[in-house]
Design a protein around this motif. Structure first.
Motif, PDB file in Angstrom:
ATOM      1  N   VAL A  54       1.102  -1.160  -0.099  1.00  0.00           N
ATOM      2  CA  VAL A  54       0.022   0.099  -0.078  1.00  0.00           C
ATOM      3  C   VAL A  54       0.914   1.377   0.021  1.00  0.00           C
ATOM      4  N   ASP A  55       2.060   0.959  -0.168  1.00  0.00           N
ATOM      5  CA  ASP A  55       3.189   2.335  -0.150  1.00  0.00           C
ATOM      6  C   ASP A  55       2.808   3.142   1.032  1.00  0.00           C
ATOM      7  N   ASP A  56       2.829   2.414   2.255  1.00  0.00           N
ATOM      8  CA  ASP A  56       2.507   3.329   3.519  1.00  0.00           C
ATOM      9  C   ASP A  56       3.374   2.491   4.841  1.00  0.00           C
ATOM     10  N   VAL A  83      -5.588   3.593   3.011  1.00  0.00           N
ATOM     11  CA  VAL A  83      -4.310   3.014   2.574  1.00  0.00           C
ATOM     12  C   VAL A  83      -4.316   2.090   1.212  1.00  0.00           C
ATOM     13  N   LEU A  84      -5.632   1.632   1.005  1.00  0.00           N
ATOM     14  CA  LEU A  84      -5.634   0.655  -0.278  1.00  0.00           C
ATOM     15  C   LEU A  84      -7.040   1.241  -0.939  1.00  0.00           C
ATOM     16  N   ARG A  85      -6.592   2.030  -2.160  1.00  0.00           N
ATOM     17  CA  ARG A  85      -7.524   2.733  -2.926  1.00  0.00           C
ATOM     18  C   ARG A  85      -8.070   1.591  -3.946  1.00  0.00           C
ATOM     19  N   SER A  86      -9.132   0.613  -3.741  1.00  0.00           N
ATOM     20  CA  SER A  86      -9.337  -0.226  -4.786  1.00  0.00           C
ATOM     21  C   SER A  86     -11.002  -0.472  -4.429  1.00  0.00           C
ATOM     22  N   SER A  87     -11.660  -0.203  -5.409  1.00  0.00           N
ATOM     23  CA  SER A  87     -13.102  -0.414  -5.527  1.00  0.00           C
ATOM     24  C   SER A  87     -13.503  -1.713  -5.470  1.00  0.00           C
ATOM     25  N   GLU A  88     -12.875  -2.713  -5.840  1.00  0.00           N
ATOM     26  CA  GLU A  88     -13.140  -4.092  -5.503  1.00  0.00           C
ATOM     27  C   GLU A  88     -12.958  -4.683  -4.011  1.00  0.00           C
ATOM     28  N   PHE A  89     -11.711  -4.222  -3.511  1.00  0.00           N
ATOM     29  CA  PHE A  89     -11.345  -4.536  -2.159  1.00  0.00           C
ATOM     30  C   PHE A  89     -12.363  -3.628  -1.264  1.00  0.00           C
ATOM     31  N   ALA A 113      -1.842  -2.296  -8.906  1.00  0.00           N
ATOM     32  CA  ALA A 113      -0.635  -1.933  -9.550  1.00  0.00           C
ATOM     33  C   ALA A 113      -0.110  -3.026 -10.392  1.00  0.00           C
ATOM     34  N   ASP A 114      -0.773  -3.416 -11.566  1.00  0.00           N
ATOM     35  CA  ASP A 114      -0.561  -4.204 -12.566  1.00  0.00           C
ATOM     36  C   ASP A 114       0.135  -5.590 -11.722  1.00  0.00           C
ATOM     37  N   ARG A 115      -0.437  -5.902 -10.676  1.00  0.00           N
ATOM     38  CA  ARG A 115      -0.093  -7.385  -9.917  1.00  0.00           C
ATOM     39  C   ARG A 115      -1.292  -7.876  -9.781  1.00  0.00           C
TER      40      ARG A 115
END
Length: 578
Positions: free
Chosen positions: A281-283, A294-300, A321-323
């Motif tokens: 999450v780069d934090d 910390v995790l900007r994901s609509s799916e999550f 992030a393409d992973r």
């Protein structure tokens, strides 16, 4: 001011001591008063009984000398003697002149003695002007009461004696009081000192220091309490050290995990995380923040919200992030919190894509020559006349058909696994689709002597689905049932639940061993390889079924017993309007 246990104990002991002294004093003085009165009363009773015969004799023979006798005898015995006639007049008295005395018939002790009973009274004497104790005895001559003999003494004599005794008792109690107070002080100290030590040790332990111990010299309950306290602190210290060690080990394992891991509370707060999650999450410090910060994901976000609304374990693939990540949500019982792990499957998906592309390309390349081979086989079958040649051609045709089926199944799987693949969804009547598909297998079922039973619900609501893919699912399930059932029958049940349709395909075939049931949905897996080759199976049918069910957001499960049969259960969601 805070009262210590010593002050409370000492104050209580002092109050008890004062109360005890007061009670002893009151009880002693009252007892002395009663004792002296009873003693005086018994003394007068004995005097009266000893004088009674003499008085009766003189009363009968020479009553005129009784007054002189009374005055002389009263001086010798130090008591007042009175003789009262039945009419109440005083015949003789050792302290006064009888002629000057009032009629005594109204005196209670006289009236009771005249009735024939001995009597005792304490009252104030108007004759001698003093508080007096009286004993009255009846004087009986020839069965008649001839008068009353009364013996009396003033209470002043015993008051002086009682006062002297009371002074002595008071002096003794006052002399014992300081000693008792000192003993109370010592006893309070003996009780309070261990308790104070326990309280002080407990405060130190509460601050996190488990080194203090309490030692009580004497035994008893306080000694047992101190021993139990020391044992408890020792056990707590051991437990804390063990927990600290375990926590350190867990933190080490936690930090060393390659998978990203975080604990998210029921209100969306990141409770804890490991280094891999922080990098994801780069934090550097996501703890205490909301997960959407910390995790900007609509799916999550949508997945977490649905799990918070309906807590359960869940797994799904996500991209970030393409992973590619396989994300597992594990519910912590009793808390509503979730342990979320992110397994990086990017390389696995890349290899699967390469494999799928390779299989797709090979399948496409093989499809055309196999179609040509089958065409030429049909020409050869029309020209060859010998049975031996026809048998060879039949073997070639059967294997060519098997290869074509494998290629078709591989191409179908490849298309369904492609992310660009989409279902052609519409409202589908599953009961009608089951009937139409079952008709395809009537000949095969009849040829093997089996019975095909349909247990359907005609009033069932439709589902949203792709009718072609759902037909492929039914074809593969029924095809497997027919292939692996030699006797008995096949049953297809369809029933509705609150929000799902449940499809069951059961057979009475050979069954599948328990250790192989988890693998039946893998590609090319067959439980009985020899039977599969004999029946022309590709080992891809159940894998296709599972993919179709997953594309419809459903679930599939298996229940099988060797030599008794197998049941596949499919649960598909109803259309939203239903």
């Amino acid at each position: 001011m805070k009262k210590t246990i010593f002050l409370k104990t000492f104050r209580t002991g002092t109050l008890i001591l004062i109360s005890a002294v007061a009670l002893i004093t009151v009880f002693t003085f009252a007892s002395l008063k009663r004792w002296h009165k009873n003693d005086l009363q018994n003394h007068l009773q004995r005097l009266g009984l000893s004088l009674q015969p003499t008085v009766i004799e003189k009363l009968a023979k020479e009553p005129g000398v009784l007054d002189a006798w009374a005055k002389q005898m009263g001086k010798s015995i130090n008591a007042r003697i009175s003789v009262i006639l039945p009419g109440g007049s005083v015949l003789a008295d050792s302290k006064a002149m009888p002629d000057n005395m009032d009629n005594h018939l109204d005196r209670p002790e006289i009236s009771e003695a005249m009735a024939g009973d001995a009597s005792s009274r304490q009252r104030f004497s108007r004759t001698i002007m003093a508080d007096t104790l009286y004993i009255a005895l009846p004087l009986q001559l020839e069965s008649e009461i001839a008068g009353v003999l009364r013996i009396s003494m003033t209470m002043e004599s015993i008051r002086n004696l009682r006062h002297e005794l009371e002074v002595r008792v008071t002096a003794i109690l006052l002399s014992l009081f300081p000693l008792s107070l000192l003993l109370t002080y010592i006893h309070s100290r003996r009780i309070s000192r261990p308790i104070q030590s326990l309280a002080q040790a407990a405060r130190i332990v509460a601050e996190g220091d488990f080194t203090p111990r309490v030692y009580v010299s004497d035994g008893g309950e306080l000694g047992e309490l101190a021993t139990s306290f020391n044992r408890m602190v020792g056990r707590q210290s051991d437990m804390i050290n063990e927990m600290a060690q375990q926590r350190k080990q867990l933190e080490t394992i936690f930090a060393a995990m390659r998978e990203a891991l975080a604990v998210i509370t029921h209100d969306g707060t990141v409770l804890m995380s490991n280094l891999s999650f922080n990098k994801l999450v780069d934090d550097e410090s996501p703890t205490g923040k909301k997960y959407w910060e910390v995790l900007r994901s609509s799916e999550f976000y949508q997945t977490i919200q649905s799990l918070i609304a309906a807590p359960r374990n869940h797994s799904r693939e996500m991209e970030s992030a393409d992973r590619n990540y396989l994300v597992n949500f594990t519910l912590l019982p009793g808390t509503g919190d979730f342990v979320v792990t992110f397994l990086d499957i990017t390389e696995r998906r890349r290899l699967e894509t390469m494999k799928r592309d390779f299989v797709g390309n090979v399948s496409h390349e093989l499809k055309t020559p196999l179609t040509s081979i089958k065409g030429f086989l049909e020409v050869l079958e029309a020209e060859v006349r010998g049975s031996e040649g026809l048998r060879y051609l039949e073997i070639i045709r059967r294997n060519a058909d098997r290869m074509i089926h494998i290629i078709q199944d591989l191409l179908l799987l490849s298309r369904m696994e492609d992310k660009s693949f989409s279902l052609n969804t519409r409202e589908v009547s599953l009961s009608q689709l089951v009937r139409d598909t079952a008709r395809m297998f009537e000949t095969a079922v009849h040829r093997k002597g089996l019975k095909l039973t349909l247990d359907l619900c005609d009033k069932m609501s439709p589902i949203n689905g792709d009718s072609s893919r759902l037909e492929d699912m039914l074809v593969n399930l029924l095809d497997n049932a027919v292939k692996y059932t030699e006797s008995g029958g096949i049953t297809v049940r369809l029933k509705a639940e609150a929000s799902h349709v449940v499809l069951e395909v059961s057979d009475t075939g050979i069954g599948i061993p328990a250790d192989l049931q988890e693998r039946v949905f893998e590609r090319f897996f067959v439980a009985d390889a020899s039977r599969s080759k004999e029946n022309g199976g590709t080992g891809l049918g159940l894998s296709i079924v599972k993919h179709i069910v997953m594309l419809h957001e459903g679930e599939i499960s298996i229940n099988s017993t060797p030599h008794h049969g197998t049941t596949f259960t499919v649960r598909l969601p109803l259309a939203p309007s239903s």
